[in-house]
Design a protein around this motif. Structure first.
Motif, PDB file in Angstrom:
ATOM      1  N   ASN A   2      68.643  21.178  50.178  1.00 58.00           N
ATOM      2  CA  ASN A   2      67.577  20.570  50.832  1.00 58.00           C
ATOM      3  C   ASN A   2      66.828  20.706  51.812  1.00 58.00           C
ATOM      4  O   ASN A   2      67.696  21.069  52.479  1.00 58.00           O
ATOM      5  N   PRO A   3      65.442  20.518  52.290  1.00 60.45           N
ATOM      6  CA  PRO A   3      64.830  21.387  53.159  1.00 60.45           C
ATOM      7  C   PRO A   3      65.519  21.062  54.722  1.00 60.45           C
ATOM      8  O   PRO A   3      65.469  21.765  55.853  1.00 60.45           O
ATOM      9  N   GLU A   4      66.316  20.106  54.589  1.00 61.81           N
ATOM     10  CA  GLU A   4      66.701  19.533  56.207  1.00 61.81           C
ATOM     11  C   GLU A   4      68.199  19.783  55.928  1.00 61.81           C
ATOM     12  O   GLU A   4      68.474  19.340  57.663  1.00 61.81           O
ATOM     13  N   ASP A   5      68.266  20.357  55.153  1.00 64.80           N
ATOM     14  CA  ASP A   5      70.686  20.506  55.407  1.00 64.80           C
ATOM     15  C   ASP A   5      70.308  21.770  56.181  1.00 64.80           C
ATOM     16  O   ASP A   5      68.907  22.514  56.952  1.00 64.80           O
ATOM     17  N   THR A   6      70.873  21.839  57.340  1.00 66.60           N
ATOM     18  CA  THR A   6      71.416  22.845  57.945  1.00 66.60           C
ATOM     19  C   THR A   6      71.911  24.274  57.800  1.00 66.60           C
ATOM     20  O   THR A   6      72.692  24.332  56.834  1.00 66.60           O
ATOM     21  N   ILE A   7      71.596  25.153  58.788  1.00 65.58           N
ATOM     22  CA  ILE A   7      72.068  26.773  58.228  1.00 65.58           C
ATOM     23  C   ILE A   7      73.578  26.875  58.105  1.00 65.58           C
ATOM     24  O   ILE A   7      74.195  27.172  57.924  1.00 65.58           O
ATOM     25  N   ASP A   8      74.482  25.615  59.211  1.00 66.85           N
ATOM     26  CA  ASP A   8      75.698  25.949  58.996  1.00 66.85           C
ATOM     27  C   ASP A   8      76.035  25.555  57.646  1.00 66.85           C
ATOM     28  O   ASP A   8      77.249  26.130  57.314  1.00 66.85           O
ATOM     29  N   MET A   9      75.660  23.789  57.125  1.00 66.57           N
ATOM     30  CA  MET A   9      76.388  23.919  56.395  1.00 66.57           C
ATOM     31  C   MET A   9      76.292  24.764  54.809  1.00 66.57           C
ATOM     32  O   MET A   9      76.032  25.053  54.092  1.00 66.57           O
ATOM     33  N   VAL A  10      75.105  25.537  54.657  1.00 69.74           N
ATOM     34  CA  VAL A  10      74.261  26.978  54.175  1.00 69.74           C
ATOM     35  C   VAL A  10      75.480  27.557  53.492  1.00 69.74           C
ATOM     36  O   VAL A  10      76.267  27.995  52.826  1.00 69.74           O
ATOM     37  N   LEU A  11      75.511  28.132  54.697  1.00 76.19           N
ATOM     38  CA  LEU A  11      76.541  29.573  55.397  1.00 76.19           C
ATOM     39  C   LEU A  11      77.721  29.160  54.789  1.00 76.19           C
ATOM     40  O   LEU A  11      78.673  29.363  53.946  1.00 76.19           O
ATOM     41  N   GLU A  12      78.632  27.751  54.806  1.00 74.81           N
ATOM     42  CA  GLU A  12      79.969  27.316  54.678  1.00 74.81           C
ATOM     43  C   GLU A  12      79.999  27.114  53.199  1.00 74.81           C
ATOM     44  O   GLU A  12      80.578  27.718  52.000  1.00 74.81           O
ATOM     45  N   VAL A  13      78.569  26.856  52.048  1.00 78.30           N
ATOM     46  CA  VAL A  13      78.778  26.471  50.988  1.00 78.30           C
ATOM     47  C   VAL A  13      78.278  27.912  50.004  1.00 78.30           C
ATOM     48  O   VAL A  13      78.853  28.488  49.343  1.00 78.30           O
ATOM     49  N   LEU A  14      77.139  28.875  50.446  1.00 77.09           N
ATOM     50  CA  LEU A  14      77.540  30.043  49.776  1.00 77.09           C
ATOM     51  C   LEU A  14      78.781  31.090  50.164  1.00 77.09           C
ATOM     52  O   LEU A  14      78.841  31.847  49.013  1.00 77.09           O
ATOM     53  N   THR A  15      79.158  31.134  50.909  1.00 77.58           N
ATOM     54  CA  THR A  15      80.794  31.436  51.438  1.00 77.58           C
ATOM     55  C   THR A  15      81.647  31.244  50.408  1.00 77.58           C
ATOM     56  O   THR A  15      82.824  31.775  49.777  1.00 77.58           O
ATOM     57  N   LYS A  16      81.988  29.479  50.347  1.00 80.83           N
ATOM     58  CA  LYS A  16      83.013  29.251  49.186  1.00 80.83           C
ATOM     59  C   LYS A  16      82.304  29.429  47.936  1.00 80.83           C
ATOM     60  O   LYS A  16      83.420  29.527  47.131  1.00 80.83           O
ATOM     61  N   ARG A  17      81.618  29.921  48.048  1.00 80.45           N
ATOM     62  CA  ARG A  17      80.973  29.720  46.866  1.00 80.45           C
ATOM     63  C   ARG A  17      81.190  30.916  45.874  1.00 80.45           C
ATOM     64  O   ARG A  17      80.541  31.576  44.713  1.00 80.45           O
ATOM     65  N   LYS A  18      80.798  31.922  47.169  1.00 78.70           N
ATOM     66  CA  LYS A  18      80.343  32.656  47.118  1.00 78.70           C
ATOM     67  C   LYS A  18      79.003  33.165  46.266  1.00 78.70           C
ATOM     68  O   LYS A  18      79.360  34.588  44.992  1.00 78.70           O
ATOM     69  N   ILE A  19      78.316  32.779  46.447  1.00 80.13           N
ATOM     70  CA  ILE A  19      77.170  33.172  46.230  1.00 80.13           C
ATOM     71  C   ILE A  19      76.221  34.206  46.939  1.00 80.13           C
ATOM     72  O   ILE A  19      76.793  33.546  48.406  1.00 80.13           O
ATOM     73  N   SER A  20      74.827  34.229  47.216  1.00 75.15           N
ATOM     74  CA  SER A  20      73.868  34.356  48.609  1.00 75.15           C
ATOM     75  C   SER A  20      72.872  33.882  48.310  1.00 75.15           C
ATOM     76  O   SER A  20      72.015  34.650  49.550  1.00 75.15           O
ATOM     77  N   GLY A  21      72.411  33.415  47.468  1.00 75.22           N
ATOM     78  CA  GLY A  21      71.069  32.286  47.865  1.00 75.22           C
ATOM     79  C   GLY A  21      71.524  31.013  46.849  1.00 75.22           C
ATOM     80  O   GLY A  21      71.727  31.430  45.754  1.00 75.22           O
ATOM     81  N   ALA A  22      70.125  30.025  47.024  1.00 76.02           N
ATOM     82  CA  ALA A  22      70.297  28.895  45.774  1.00 76.02           C
ATOM     83  C   ALA A  22      69.274  28.870  46.285  1.00 76.02           C
ATOM     84  O   ALA A  22      68.186  28.495  47.201  1.00 76.02           O
ATOM     85  N   PRO A  23      68.711  27.406  45.172  1.00 77.17           N
ATOM     86  CA  PRO A  23      66.508  26.722  45.253  1.00 77.17           C
ATOM     87  C   PRO A  23      66.806  25.586  46.102  1.00 77.17           C
ATOM     88  O   PRO A  23      67.959  25.644  46.595  1.00 77.17           O
ATOM     89  N   VAL A  24      66.025  25.174  47.078  1.00 78.48           N
ATOM     90  CA  VAL A  24      66.017  24.343  47.279  1.00 78.48           C
ATOM     91  C   VAL A  24      64.844  24.244  47.037  1.00 78.48           C
ATOM     92  O   VAL A  24      63.823  23.244  47.164  1.00 78.48           O
ATOM     93  N   LEU A  25      65.256  22.385  46.433  1.00 82.60           N
ATOM     94  CA  LEU A  25      64.291  21.289  46.187  1.00 82.60           C
ATOM     95  C   LEU A  25      64.065  20.414  47.092  1.00 82.60           C
ATOM     96  O   LEU A  25      64.422  19.764  48.066  1.00 82.60           O
TER      97      LEU A  25
END
Length: 153
Positions: A35-58
């Motif tokens: 979501n546009p309001e998510d923090t970069i901290d949260m994004v980094l945690e999810v990208l690292t955990k899921r082993k992905i390099s990016g995702a769509p924003v809805l």
């Protein structure tokens, strides 16, 4: 052909014979989204955990409004280094790419591969009727081609 709606440009197929290998046959449908309001901290945690390099924003209505990637997150990491803050509270909306090019599900894998080369993008959201239905990554394309050696284009 490229169609545009709400700031999102979509590449559509010229023709799609029934025997062609299509984006929909190799795209991911179980997507991580932000979501546009998510923090970069949260994004980094999810990208690292899921082993992905990016995702769509809805947004709240489920409309595609951007893409956030590891590279986008680097901006906040560098900002944190200069301000000596160990957390990265910046918001997704501050760093996401908003000029999003999407692919249609009926596009051939070969045409999608051409778009990856041409545009130097690592992932494309896949849309149907203005809604996000999946994502195809460069890795998805690379994994598909060895299986298609016997296929004619």
């Amino acid at each position: 052909m490229v169609k545009s709606f709400q700031g999102v440009r979509m590449v559509e197929p010229k023709k799609s014979p029934a025997s062609q290998i299509l984006v929909k046959d190799h795209m991911s449908t179980n997507l991580v989204t932000f979501n546009p309001e998510d923090t970069i901290d949260m994004v980094l945690e999810v990208l690292t955990k899921r082993k992905i390099s990016g995702a769509p924003v809805l947004d709240e209505s489920g409309a595609l409004v951007g893409i956030i990637s590891e590279v986008d997150c680097l901006k906040e990491i560098i900002k944190g280094k200069y301000t000596n803050t160990p957390k990265f509270p910046g918001k997704v909306k501050e760093h996401m790419s908003t000029d999003v090019i999407t692919l249609g599900q009926e596009l051939s894998l070969f045409d999608a591969a051409q778009k990856f080369l041409e545009l130097k993008i690592r992932r494309f959201p896949v849309m149907k009727d203005g809604r996000l239905i999946g994502q195809i990554s460069l890795s998805d394309i690379i994994r598909a081609f060895p299986k298609l050696q016997q296929t004619t284009w």
